[in-house]
Design an enzyme around this catalytic site. Structure first.
Site, mmCIF file in Angstrom:
data_model
loop_
_atom_site.group_PDB
_atom_site.id
_atom_site.type_symbol
_atom_site.label_atom_id
_atom_site.label_comp_id
_atom_site.label_asym_id
_atom_site.label_seq_id
_atom_site.Cartn_x
_atom_site.Cartn_y
_atom_site.Cartn_z
ATOM 1 N N ASP A 229 -2.133 24.163 27.923
ATOM 2 C CA ASP A 229 -1.525 25.391 27.728
ATOM 3 C C ASP A 229 -2.383 26.513 27.825
ATOM 4 O O ASP A 229 -3.575 26.341 28.747
ATOM 5 C CB ASP A 229 -0.822 25.551 26.568
ATOM 6 C CG ASP A 229 0.394 26.285 26.718
ATOM 7 O OD1 ASP A 229 0.621 27.508 27.301
ATOM 8 O OD2 ASP A 229 1.520 26.205 26.102
ATOM 9 N N HIS B 29 -3.867 26.815 31.364
ATOM 10 C CA HIS B 29 -2.930 27.672 31.891
ATOM 11 C C HIS B 29 -3.851 29.120 32.036
ATOM 12 O O HIS B 29 -3.172 30.251 32.270
ATOM 13 C CB HIS B 29 -1.691 28.074 31.025
ATOM 14 C CG HIS B 29 -0.665 26.821 31.167
ATOM 15 N ND1 HIS B 29 0.457 27.124 30.677
ATOM 16 C CD2 HIS B 29 -0.910 25.924 31.904
ATOM 17 C CE1 HIS B 29 1.260 25.518 31.020
ATOM 18 N NE2 HIS B 29 0.166 25.038 31.673
#
Length: 222
Positions: free
Chosen positions: A49, A72
């Protein structure tokens, strides 16, 4: 989430190494919410993430010497989920290297939210094979069904991107997609050199934003 700072004041974080599998969901490396005066430095983060996520109520956040990937990227948001009011201000990310991430430096807000993300600086950043190196998304939608179109939006303003270089794994290295009713204001691109894979020219998509370009900017929004 791996490390979270919630409603804190006066935090110093240095020398962290955070590792999670690239396919592990909801594994933000460092999550900052409702926190003021936090300094994050000299840390290596790889997750499934956001490497760093900065969300509502956070002010005076500094991140320096960050190595990110996989993950991310470094994100402000998401902000405004569920028509909520959100505020983030005075954030500086200075000296970072991102490798193989799905995003580089990102601001993401939901339609229907309110508040602001302001006075943000992304400086001296290297991108290596990053899918979306520079991205502002005021129409962020992280759910199975499409999000309904709404005119209200979190205002994004006074954002500096300075000395950001490297390669994009997609054809669009810059995506600044802002709200029609609440366009992004005071966006500055300075000294940007982002190329596609194999040294190919990359593209920029810039909608509903007031952008100033200084020095060499490639790809250009103009």
């Amino acid at each position: 989430m791996n490390v979270s700072f919630e409603k804190c004041v006066g935090v110093e974080v240095s020398g962290l190494t955070i590792t999670a599998p690239a396919d592990s969901p909801n594994t933000d490396g460092i999550h900052v919410t409702g926190t003021q005066n936090i300094q994050i430095s000299s840390s290596v983060i790889g997750t499934g993430d956001d490497c760093i996520s900065i969300v509502s109520g956070s002010q005076k956040v500094q991140a320096t010497g960050i190595t990110c990937g996989p993950g991310h990227g470094i994100s402000i948001g998401s902000l405004g989920d569920g028509n909520s009011e959100a505020h983030v201000s005075d954030v500086t990310v200075n000296v970072a290297t991102l490798t193989g991430t799905t995003n580089g430096v990102r601001i993401k807000t939901w339609q229907g939210g309110s508040g602001s993300a302001s006075n943000i600086k992304f400086q001296n950043i290297e991108m290596h094979d990053v899918k979306n190196p520079i991205i502002i998304d005021q129409k962020y939608c992280d759910q199975d069904k499409p999000c309904k179109s709404q005119s209200q939006a979190v205002q994004v303003q006074n954002v500096l991107y300075q000395n950001i270089k490297g390669t994009s794994s997609s054809s669009e290295a810059i995506q600044i997609v802002c709200s029609e009713k609440f366009p992004c204001k005071g966006i500055v691109l300075q000294g940007i050199d982002l190329r596609g894979g194999g040294g190919k020219a990359a593209k920029a998509e810039c909608n509903n934003a007031k952008i100033t370009e200084k020095g060499n900017v490639s790809p250009s929004c103009t």
